[in-house]
Write an enzyme that holds these catalytic residues in place. Structure first.
Site, short mmCIF file in Angstrom:
data_model
loop_
_atom_site.label_atom_id
_atom_site.label_comp_id
_atom_site.label_asym_id
_atom_site.label_seq_id
_atom_site.Cartn_x
_atom_site.Cartn_y
_atom_site.Cartn_z
N LYS A 1 3.43 10.67 -16.53
CA LYS A 1 3.11 11.58 -15.43
C LYS A 1 4.23 11.63 -14.40
CE LYS A 1 -0.72 9.47 -14.19
NZ LYS A 1 -0.77 8.36 -15.16
N ARG B 1 -8.19 9.67 -9.36
CA ARG B 1 -8.43 8.77 -10.49
C ARG B 1 -9.90 8.66 -10.84
NH1 ARG B 1 -4.42 3.54 -9.99
NH2 ARG B 1 -2.50 4.73 -10.14
N ARG C 1 9.30 -2.11 -19.26
CA ARG C 1 9.79 -1.54 -18.00
C ARG C 1 10.19 -2.66 -17.03
NH1 ARG C 1 6.34 2.93 -14.68
NH2 ARG C 1 6.44 4.03 -16.63
N ARG D 1 7.04 -5.91 -13.01
CA ARG D 1 5.98 -5.85 -12.00
C ARG D 1 4.72 -6.54 -12.49
NH1 ARG D 1 5.54 0.33 -10.51
NH2 ARG D 1 3.39 -0.28 -10.84
N ARG E 1 -5.78 -2.12 -16.99
CA ARG E 1 -5.62 -0.79 -16.39
C ARG E 1 -6.09 0.30 -17.34
NH1 ARG E 1 0.52 -0.71 -14.88
NH2 ARG E 1 0.14 1.38 -14.06
#
Ligand SMILES: [Zn+2]
Length: 221
Positions: A13, A88, A127, A162, A173
């Protein structure tokens, strides 16, 4: 161009929003960036948000919606906006519809980005993010590795994984997404705004969305 981008974490996104933004002047509004800003500033709401994000949970509506309203009232949003990571939940989507109604703003499209789970896990666990708060450059161990010694190529600070991009946090998530966010697809279908893309590259996703915008009845471009 006024778009809501739907899809699980790692669907792309943010990448697609950045590309659409640079081509149109519409502002990319990422809940994640806004929240991380509040966390770094150490405000009471930021500290509250931090606890949620560390646990891989959603941040409460009242906190996000207040920040979102201020942002949408900004003069730079007149050319349009791309909401990346908001709404969300159905209650957020309802609050957003009410807010846009008050501001006399009409959405063009709600884009649903569908990406398989294994692709998402691979994208997110590789990432890395620059630890310098003023930089926050994003890297990927496979496609865009940091400099030697796990350093940022832009500012030289160490890059880090992270807390919400470990395998456990991502699995959590995705569970939350399936439970709370996937009903948004039906919500926007009923609004007559839904467009679904299953493309896995940013170029193809961008092409799909641009074509859909051209066909959207209320499109402004
Ligand atoms: Zn950096």
């Amino acid at each position: 161009m006024r778009i809501v981008l739907l899809g699980p974490p790692g669907a792309g996104k943010g990448t697609v929003a950045r590309l659409l933004s640079s081509g149109s002047g519409a502002v990319q509004i990422s809940t994640g960036d806004i929240l991380r800003g509040a966390v770094q500033a150490g405000t009471p709401l930021g500290r509250e948000a931090r606890g949620c994000m560390d646990r891989g949970e959603l941040v409460p509506d009242n906190l996000i919606i207040g920040i979102m309203e201020e942002r949408l009232r900004g003069p730079d949003c007149r050319k349009g906006f791309l909401l990346d990571g908001f709404p969300r939940t159905i209650s957020q989507a309802t609050a957003l519809r009410e807010l846009l109604g008050r501001l006399d703003i009409t959405l063009d499209l709600a884009v649903n980005m569908v990406v398989p789970r294994d692709v998402i896990l691979d994208r997110l666990t590789t990432r890395r993010t620059c630890s310098n708060p003023d930089c926050q450059e994003i890297f990927n161990l496979k496609t865009r590795p940091p400099a030697e010694g796990a350093r940022c190529t832009e500012c030289g600070a160490p890059v880090v994984q992270r807390d919400d991009e470990t395998v456990d946090a991502i699995s959590r998530r995705l569970e939350i997404y399936n439970e709370k966010s996937s009903p948004l697809v039906e919500f926007y279908a009923q609004e007559g705004l839904l467009f679904t893309t299953t493309s896995l590259t940013k170029e193809e996703s961008l092409k799909d969305i641009t074509e859909a915008l051209g066909q959207a009845p209320r499109s402004t471009r």
